[in-house]
Design an enzyme around this catalytic site. Structure first.
Site, mmCIF file in Angstrom:
data_model
loop_
_atom_site.group_PDB
_atom_site.id
_atom_site.type_symbol
_atom_site.label_atom_id
_atom_site.label_comp_id
_atom_site.label_asym_id
_atom_site.label_seq_id
_atom_site.Cartn_x
_atom_site.Cartn_y
_atom_site.Cartn_z
ATOM 1 N N ASN A 117 -1.509 -10.923 8.414
ATOM 2 C CA ASN A 117 -2.499 -9.893 8.615
ATOM 3 C C ASN A 117 -3.827 -10.351 8.034
ATOM 4 O OD1 ASN A 117 -3.322 -6.984 9.180
ATOM 5 N ND2 ASN A 117 -3.896 -7.224 7.040
ATOM 6 N N GLU A 118 -4.825 -10.510 8.894
ATOM 7 C CA GLU A 118 -6.216 -10.733 8.490
ATOM 8 C C GLU A 118 -6.453 -11.966 7.623
ATOM 9 O OE1 GLU A 118 -7.833 -7.135 6.841
ATOM 10 O OE2 GLU A 118 -7.836 -6.122 8.764
ATOM 11 N N TYR B 71 -12.655 -2.152 13.291
ATOM 12 C CA TYR B 71 -13.139 -0.920 12.678
ATOM 13 C C TYR B 71 -14.604 -0.601 12.977
ATOM 14 C CZ TYR B 71 -8.898 -0.695 9.801
ATOM 15 O OH TYR B 71 -7.600 -0.598 9.377
ATOM 16 N N GLN C 10 0.798 -1.222 0.000
ATOM 17 C CA GLN C 10 0.000 0.000 0.000
ATOM 18 C C GLN C 10 0.832 1.274 0.000
ATOM 19 O OE1 GLN C 10 -2.604 -1.684 3.329
ATOM 20 N NE2 GLN C 10 -4.076 -0.474 2.190
ATOM 21 N N HIS D 27 1.272 -9.303 4.545
ATOM 22 C CA HIS D 27 0.101 -8.426 4.454
ATOM 23 C C HIS D 27 -0.394 -8.460 3.000
ATOM 24 C CE1 HIS D 27 -2.000 -4.867 6.549
ATOM 25 N NE2 HIS D 27 -2.639 -5.068 5.419
ATOM 26 N N GLU E 47 -4.835 -2.431 14.140
ATOM 27 C CA GLU E 47 -5.389 -1.461 13.190
ATOM 28 C C GLU E 47 -6.703 -0.940 13.738
ATOM 29 O OE1 GLU E 47 -6.038 -2.670 9.102
ATOM 30 O OE2 GLU E 47 -4.065 -3.622 8.998
ATOM 31 N N ASP F 156 2.181 0.489 -8.019
ATOM 32 C CA ASP F 156 3.516 0.553 -8.641
ATOM 33 C C ASP F 156 4.405 1.590 -7.941
ATOM 34 O OD1 ASP F 156 2.526 -1.273 -10.408
ATOM 35 O OD2 ASP F 156 2.752 -0.033 -12.210
ATOM 36 N N ARG G 60 3.930 -0.116 12.997
ATOM 37 C CA ARG G 60 3.650 -1.425 12.404
ATOM 38 C C ARG G 60 3.730 -1.312 10.881
ATOM 39 N NH1 ARG G 60 -1.818 -4.220 11.132
ATOM 40 N NH2 ARG G 60 -1.034 -6.233 10.461
ATOM 41 N N ASN H 7 -7.493 -6.305 14.441
ATOM 42 C CA ASN H 7 -7.831 -5.184 13.563
ATOM 43 C C ASN H 7 -9.316 -4.938 13.722
ATOM 44 O OD1 ASN H 7 -5.214 -5.133 12.708
ATOM 45 N ND2 ASN H 7 -5.638 -5.712 10.583
ATOM 46 N N HIS I 169 -2.005 -5.350 -12.961
ATOM 47 C CA HIS I 169 -1.450 -5.169 -14.307
ATOM 48 C C HIS I 169 -2.234 -5.945 -15.362
ATOM 49 C CE1 HIS I 169 2.664 -4.075 -12.336
ATOM 50 N NE2 HIS I 169 1.808 -3.074 -12.336
#
Ligand SMILES: *[C@@H]1O[C@H](CO)[C@@H](O)[C@H](O)[C@H]1NC(C)=O
Length: 507
Positions: A186-187, A331, A38, A142, A399, A71, A96, A329, A58
């Site tokens: 992660n997740e 939210y 990310q 991740h 998170e 990219d 993190r 995590n 891509h």
């Protein structure tokens, strides 16, 4: 003399009428979080090979809302010193981030062939943090699987656990002298359900019948092998901790009826129990009620056996207890109904197996993300539930955050409101006896938000993706978070005088 008397009186007055301030412990780790794909960019430089996000963006750019990709992203591969400067500006204790597997091992089947340029990059990043006493918390995976492993089936290949252990050993060997907090995955839900059991994350396989369940099995075995590689061969000298991060939003019953309570339990098992129970529960293995439902529906449809695989006794015991901490995590929340608010799901699939309805009250504020609403007390509800279900577990919130639109600008009062409410809910959970050691805000800066491209922004710092430098500018919420980290107190009235950032002396 008079002055001393005055100070004495003021101190006495404060003691007589103490303000009811709730404080975070001094050793509570406040930080922010990011992920390699990310933010890093540099997708094809210095020996890095393609991962599943490079490949998907891509070859199928239309699956990303704005046809964008990672990219270049925030170009942290070249901007890492600015990233650490931002951490110093915020005064955070920890950061993190995640390692890119294919940057470290361009050929993941040849783990003896380590890419020195990739190692150098992460060494520079880590050493720059340590220079300023910022504790690195590193995620091994991740979501950016080397494409070569995907070509061989990825998480559905029974060799996956070995591939992951090989990679984990390279990470511990190179960074474990300085990194003391490792997170394997992660997740898992987003990896398995979204990537394999549906089509909302790479590699968008949409194998709805078995994708989620098979992926969960091999992911958990890979996690346990990587955990014991650490415990047996590295922990004795490196003295760190190794855990896993599981997305754990809150799912409560819509009504108090027995049916809705059971529906909510099934939903929790489908969303996170599938990955958490095998590691943290007393019995080990996949959650019982969910296993029963999948087995029954499989047989009813004519399958010879359940679509959910079993663990051997040896596998179950290997996985059980294989974590030093539970990374959460968190939210948002939803209310679950046994009968109402149902929508269409492909049959068979995880969601058709549990067959429950989801309701989110309209008065819960909307973010820019359709899955993220402002749900009251959701941190407290989720964390106290997890604490009761898995007693004696140590938690980190790895998170938590809020999204707005790219044109929202720097005055993000909605984000500050969210953070204050979430952190008050963390304090409630701490007071209820939940052992929470730290909190990582998502995210340090705007970044590539997966299928949503750059359309949804989670940053405490805004990133100007149109600029060559990928210029980072603090939003108002960055100042609000900085003040909470500094004072260890949530002041609902704190207002920054202006949006000019500074670095506190001595940090
Ligand atoms: C995924 O597969 C199901 C059938 O199992 C189908 O109904 C659905 O349209 C597919 N989704 C996508 C996005 O291809």
């Amino acid at each position: 003399m008079k002055l001393i008397l005055y100070i004495g009186l003021i101190i006495a007055a404060c003691h007589a009428h103490p303000r009811q301030e709730r404080r975070f412990p001094d050793d509570f780790l406040f930080g922010t979080a990011t992920a390699a794909y990310q933010i890093e960019g540099g997708y094809n430089v210095d020996g890095k090979t393609d991962n599943i996000w490079d490949h998907m963006t891509h070859t199928k750019p239309h699956v990303i809302k704005d046809m964008s990709n990672g990219d270049i992203a925030a170009n942290s591969y070249y901007n890492y010193k600015r990233d650490v400067e931002m951490m110093r500006e915020l005064g955070i204790d920890a950061y993190r981030f995640s390692f890119s597997w294919s940057r470290i091992l361009p050929n993941p089947l040849a783990p003896y062939n380590v890419n020195q340029a990739g190692i150098d990059f992460y060494n520079n990043y880590i050493n720059e943090m340590l220079k300023y006493n910022i504790t690195p918390m590193a995620t091994l995976y991740h979501w950016d699987l080397p494409q070569k492993l995907q070509d061989l089936g990825g998480f559905l290949n029974p060799l996956f656990p070995e591939w992951f252990e090989d990679y984990a050993r390279v990470v511990y060997e190179n960074f474990g002298d300085r990194v003391k907090l490792f997170i394997t995955f992660n997740e898992p839900r987003e990896i398995c359900f979204e990537g394999y059991g549906s089509s909302t994350k790479a590699p968008i396989l949409n194998v709805t019948d078995v994708g989620t369940y098979l992926c969960a099995k091999y992911l958990l075995l890979g996690h346990a092998k990587a955990y014991y590689a650490y415990v047996n061969d590295f922990k004795p000298t490196q003295q760190g901790q190794c855990g896993i991060t599981i997305s754990s939003n809150w799912f409560g019953p819509l009504t108090d009826s027995e049916e809705d309570q059971f529906a909510a339990e099934l939903k929790r098992q489908a969303e996170w129990g599938l990955y958490a129970d095998p590691i943290f529960s007393e019995e080990g293995g996949f959650p019982k009620e969910l296993s029963d439902v999948v087995a029954r529906k499989s047989l009813d449809m004519g399958y010879k056996e359940s679509r959910m695989p079993e663990f051997t006794d040896e596998e179950r015991q290997l996985i059980q207890g294989s974590a030093d901490f539970f990374g959460v995590n968190h939210y948002t929340a939803s209310l679950i109904s046994a009968t109402e608010y149902k929508t269409f799901y492909p049959v068979p699939s995880l969601y058709a197996d549990i067959d429950v309805g989801i309701y989110r009250p309209p008065e819960w504020l909307d973010s820019a993300s359709d899955w993220l609403k402002f749900a009251p007390n959701s941190v407290y509800n989720a964390l106290t539930f997890l604490h009761n279900k898995y007693p004696n577990t140590e938690f980190y919130i790895t998170e938590n955050g809020w999204s707005n639109y790219p044109d929202a600008g720097l005055i993000d009062d909605d984000r500050s409101t969210y953070y204050r409410a979430a952190l008050n809910s963390v304090l409630d959970a701490l007071e209820a006896g939940v052992n929470i050691k730290g909190y990582m805000a998502w995210s340090l800066m705007d970044n590539f938000e997966w299928m949503e491209g750059y359309v949804e922004r989670f940053g405490l710092y805004e990133v100007d993706f149109t600029s060559e430098a990928k210029t980072r500018t603090p939003r108002k919420s960055a100042f609000v978070y900085k003040e909470i980290v500094r004072s260890r107190v949530i002041d609902p009235d704190y207002e920054p005088e202006n949006l000019t950032m500074w670095i506190d002396e001595g940090h």
